[in-house]
Design a protein around this motif. Sequence first.
Motif, PDB file in Angstrom:
ATOM      1  N   PHE A 159       0.834  -1.199   0.000  1.00 48.72           N
ATOM      2  CA  PHE A 159       0.000   0.000   0.000  1.00 48.72           C
ATOM      3  C   PHE A 159       0.871   1.253   0.000  1.00 48.72           C
ATOM      4  O   PHE A 159       1.673   1.446   0.913  1.00 48.72           O
ATOM      5  N   CYS A 160       0.695   2.072  -1.026  1.00 43.09           N
ATOM      6  CA  CYS A 160       1.489   3.297  -1.151  1.00 43.09           C
ATOM      7  C   CYS A 160       0.569   4.494  -1.340  1.00 43.09           C
ATOM      8  O   CYS A 160      -0.580   4.346  -1.745  1.00 43.09           O
ATOM      9  N   LYS A 161       1.106   5.690  -1.063  1.00 40.52           N
ATOM     10  CA  LYS A 161       0.308   6.891  -1.303  1.00 40.52           C
ATOM     11  C   LYS A 161       1.169   8.015  -1.858  1.00 40.52           C
ATOM     12  O   LYS A 161       2.370   8.085  -1.583  1.00 40.52           O
ATOM     13  N   VAL A 162       0.514   8.881  -2.628  1.00 41.70           N
ATOM     14  CA  VAL A 162       1.197  10.031  -3.219  1.00 41.70           C
ATOM     15  C   VAL A 162       0.492  11.298  -2.755  1.00 41.70           C
ATOM     16  O   VAL A 162      -0.717  11.458  -2.977  1.00 41.70           O
ATOM     17  N   ASN A 163       1.228  12.173  -2.090  1.00 48.07           N
ATOM     18  CA  ASN A 163       0.685  13.489  -1.757  1.00 48.07           C
ATOM     19  C   ASN A 163       0.812  14.370  -2.999  1.00 48.07           C
ATOM     20  O   ASN A 163       1.894  14.819  -3.350  1.00 48.07           O
ATOM     21  N   THR A 164      -0.317  14.607  -3.669  1.00 51.82           N
ATOM     22  CA  THR A 164      -0.270  15.297  -4.958  1.00 51.82           C
ATOM     23  C   THR A 164       0.102  16.776  -4.811  1.00 51.82           C
ATOM     24  O   THR A 164       0.543  17.393  -5.760  1.00 51.82           O
ATOM     25  N   ALA A 165      -0.078  17.326  -3.611  1.00 51.31           N
ATOM     26  CA  ALA A 165       0.302  18.722  -3.394  1.00 51.31           C
ATOM     27  C   ALA A 165       1.808  18.885  -3.559  1.00 51.31           C
ATOM     28  O   ALA A 165       2.284  19.943  -3.972  1.00 51.31           O
ATOM     29  N   GLU A 166       2.557  17.825  -3.245  1.00 51.99           N
ATOM     30  CA  GLU A 166       4.020  17.895  -3.342  1.00 51.99           C
ATOM     31  C   GLU A 166       4.559  17.154  -4.558  1.00 51.99           C
ATOM     32  O   GLU A 166       5.736  17.243  -4.879  1.00 51.99           O
ATOM     33  N   ASN A 167       3.704  16.367  -5.213  1.00 53.52           N
ATOM     34  CA  ASN A 167       4.163  15.528  -6.329  1.00 53.52           C
ATOM     35  C   ASN A 167       3.214  15.606  -7.520  1.00 53.52           C
ATOM     36  O   ASN A 167       2.797  14.591  -8.074  1.00 53.52           O
ATOM     37  N   ARG A 168       2.901  16.840  -7.891  1.00 52.70           N
ATOM     38  CA  ARG A 168       1.917  17.041  -8.938  1.00 52.70           C
ATOM     39  C   ARG A 168       2.386  16.464 -10.274  1.00 52.70           C
ATOM     40  O   ARG A 168       1.617  15.875 -11.015  1.00 52.70           O
ATOM     41  N   ARG A 169       3.685  16.610 -10.548  1.00 46.85           N
ATOM     42  CA  ARG A 169       4.224  16.133 -11.812  1.00 46.85           C
ATOM     43  C   ARG A 169       4.083  14.614 -11.936  1.00 46.85           C
ATOM     44  O   ARG A 169       3.705  14.093 -12.990  1.00 46.85           O
ATOM     45  N   LEU A 170       4.360  13.917 -10.836  1.00 51.04           N
ATOM     46  CA  LEU A 170       4.216  12.457 -10.831  1.00 51.04           C
ATOM     47  C   LEU A 170       2.765  12.060 -11.094  1.00 51.04           C
ATOM     48  O   LEU A 170       2.488  11.143 -11.874  1.00 51.04           O
ATOM     49  N   ALA A 171       1.846  12.789 -10.455  1.00 51.17           N
ATOM     50  CA  ALA A 171       0.419  12.504 -10.661  1.00 51.17           C
ATOM     51  C   ALA A 171       0.036  12.685 -12.131  1.00 51.17           C
ATOM     52  O   ALA A 171      -0.605  11.817 -12.729  1.00 51.17           O
ATOM     53  N   ILE A 172       0.486  13.790 -12.708  1.00 52.55           N
ATOM     54  CA  ILE A 172       0.118  14.069 -14.100  1.00 52.55           C
ATOM     55  C   ILE A 172       0.769  13.054 -15.043  1.00 52.55           C
ATOM     56  O   ILE A 172       0.145  12.595 -15.997  1.00 52.55           O
ATOM     57  N   GLU A 173       2.013  12.646 -14.744  1.00 48.93           N
ATOM     58  CA  GLU A 173       2.676  11.604 -15.550  1.00 48.93           C
ATOM     59  C   GLU A 173       1.853  10.321 -15.573  1.00 48.93           C
ATOM     60  O   GLU A 173       1.801   9.612 -16.572  1.00 48.93           O
ATOM     61  N   LEU A 174       1.214  10.020 -14.453  1.00 45.43           N
ATOM     62  CA  LEU A 174       0.400   8.803 -14.372  1.00 45.43           C
ATOM     63  C   LEU A 174      -1.056   9.075 -14.750  1.00 45.43           C
ATOM     64  O   LEU A 174      -1.944   8.270 -14.473  1.00 45.43           O
ATOM     65  N   LYS A 175      -1.287  10.240 -15.397  1.00 47.07           N
ATOM     66  CA  LYS A 175      -2.608  10.633 -15.883  1.00 47.07           C
ATOM     67  C   LYS A 175      -3.656  10.711 -14.776  1.00 47.07           C
ATOM     68  O   LYS A 175      -4.813  10.335 -14.951  1.00 47.07           O
ATOM     69  N   VAL A 176      -3.234  11.160 -13.618  1.00 51.22           N
ATOM     70  CA  VAL A 176      -4.185  11.400 -12.527  1.00 51.22           C
ATOM     71  C   VAL A 176      -4.530  12.886 -12.521  1.00 51.22           C
ATOM     72  O   VAL A 176      -3.652  13.727 -12.353  1.00 51.22           O
ATOM     73  N   MET A 177      -5.789  13.221 -12.762  1.00 49.18           N
ATOM     74  CA  MET A 177      -6.238  14.610 -12.857  1.00 49.18           C
ATOM     75  C   MET A 177      -7.319  14.928 -11.832  1.00 49.18           C
ATOM     76  O   MET A 177      -7.949  15.976 -11.888  1.00 49.18           O
ATOM     77  N   SER A 178      -7.592  13.998 -10.947  1.00 48.79           N
ATOM     78  CA  SER A 178      -8.709  14.188 -10.046  1.00 48.79           C
ATOM     79  C   SER A 178      -8.475  13.400  -8.764  1.00 48.79           C
ATOM     80  O   SER A 178      -7.892  12.307  -8.801  1.00 48.79           O
TER      81      SER A 178
END
Lengths: 108, 307
Positions: free
Chosen positions: A55-74
């Motif tokens: 189980f892993c988590k990504v704080n998108t406030a600090e890792n926005r680029r990673l989120a967008i690379e993985l096509k997470v927009m929401s």
Amino acid sequence: MSTLVEVTKDNVEFEVKNSSLPVLLDFWGPRCGPCMVLMPTVEELAVKYADKMKFCKVNTAENRRLAIELKVMSLPSFLFFRDGQEVARLQGKFGAAEIEGQIRTTLG
Amino acid sequence: MDTYDVIVVGAGPAGLTAALYSSRAKLRTLLLESGLPGGQMNTTNEIENYPGFPDGVSGTELSALMERQALRFGAEKRTAAALGLELDGNLRVVKTDRGDLACRALIIASGAVPRPLGCPGEAEFRGRGVSYCAVCDAAFYEGCRVAVVGGGDAAVEEALYLTRFTTEVILIHRRDSLRATKVVQDRALACPGLTILWDTVVQEIQGKDQVQAVSLRNVKTGQTFTESVDGVFVYVGLTPSSGFCQTLHPTSVLGYVKTDENMCTGIPGVYAVGDVREKMLRQVVTAASDGAIAATHAEKYITESLL
């Protein structure tokens, strides 16, 4: 203490792509109310499936680029990986039941 | 079965205020919430019209403050989702996903959720460009062009918030004037990053993996056209969360629970407050007011029924 591994662009390769166990990746943000609602449930599931899934988590406030690379927009978004490949994702309208359902499906 | 004097279903501003008044009146009070205390305040960036906060307050901050105050006088909090009500016995029974709970007086404060547009592509692209929460998702649209649909306070305020991130926000509104409060309208009309498309409705949300465009129609001229956007934020009103209240009659056509001015539903000891109630003005301050009124009448009802 959180049972989830914090993932950033620096360790995504190691923690997610090279993981021998299937991986659940929880994208959240400190200002996302619905994410905060799901957090305790995810923590419970992390304990329940500890030996079967990572189980892993990504704080998108600090890792926005990673989120967008993985096509997470929401937020919230949950991505599921097997052998380093994304096999499923939960986005939009879902709750605790759908998360556990997808964990079981991913584990096969 | 666990029995309380008062059960409050829902912990938005109406439910939190009801729990505050009820527990402060020394009634054994249970606050039920399936999500995060604060309700829709959690998805609101800034609240400028709640008295006592002259500089405005963030929705999450006001949620946390109201929760702390509600629990200060001993109200108990439990995470559970209400599934149904049994109102024919001496005690009111709330059926939840974690068992049944009973009370003497019941306060329904279950609120409302965003209403979908109902156009093709909306469900398909939900979470992939279609969002109902600008506070949650705005940061993903840095440098992007997004559409906001609606013309009320929520639509215009969140459109203004989004302009901090985006290159351009287009506000799509089906009428030729905004419903939003005047001061908010003035800000929108003066905002360089915000373009308003009047008399326009969304026909379809289009894209491949993610949203790429909206197809639109001008309702006055009938002209159809397409705008390229990376995201669509929907603020076209609310749907009351009253599905578990089917045993309550009458509800309005839209599913809002009808009450008298004491918040009573017509069934003695059963009250409805906040956004789930049929009323004209749905604001944090009116939700809080409803909660106070209902809890006060619940106390009176309990005292009288014990005589």
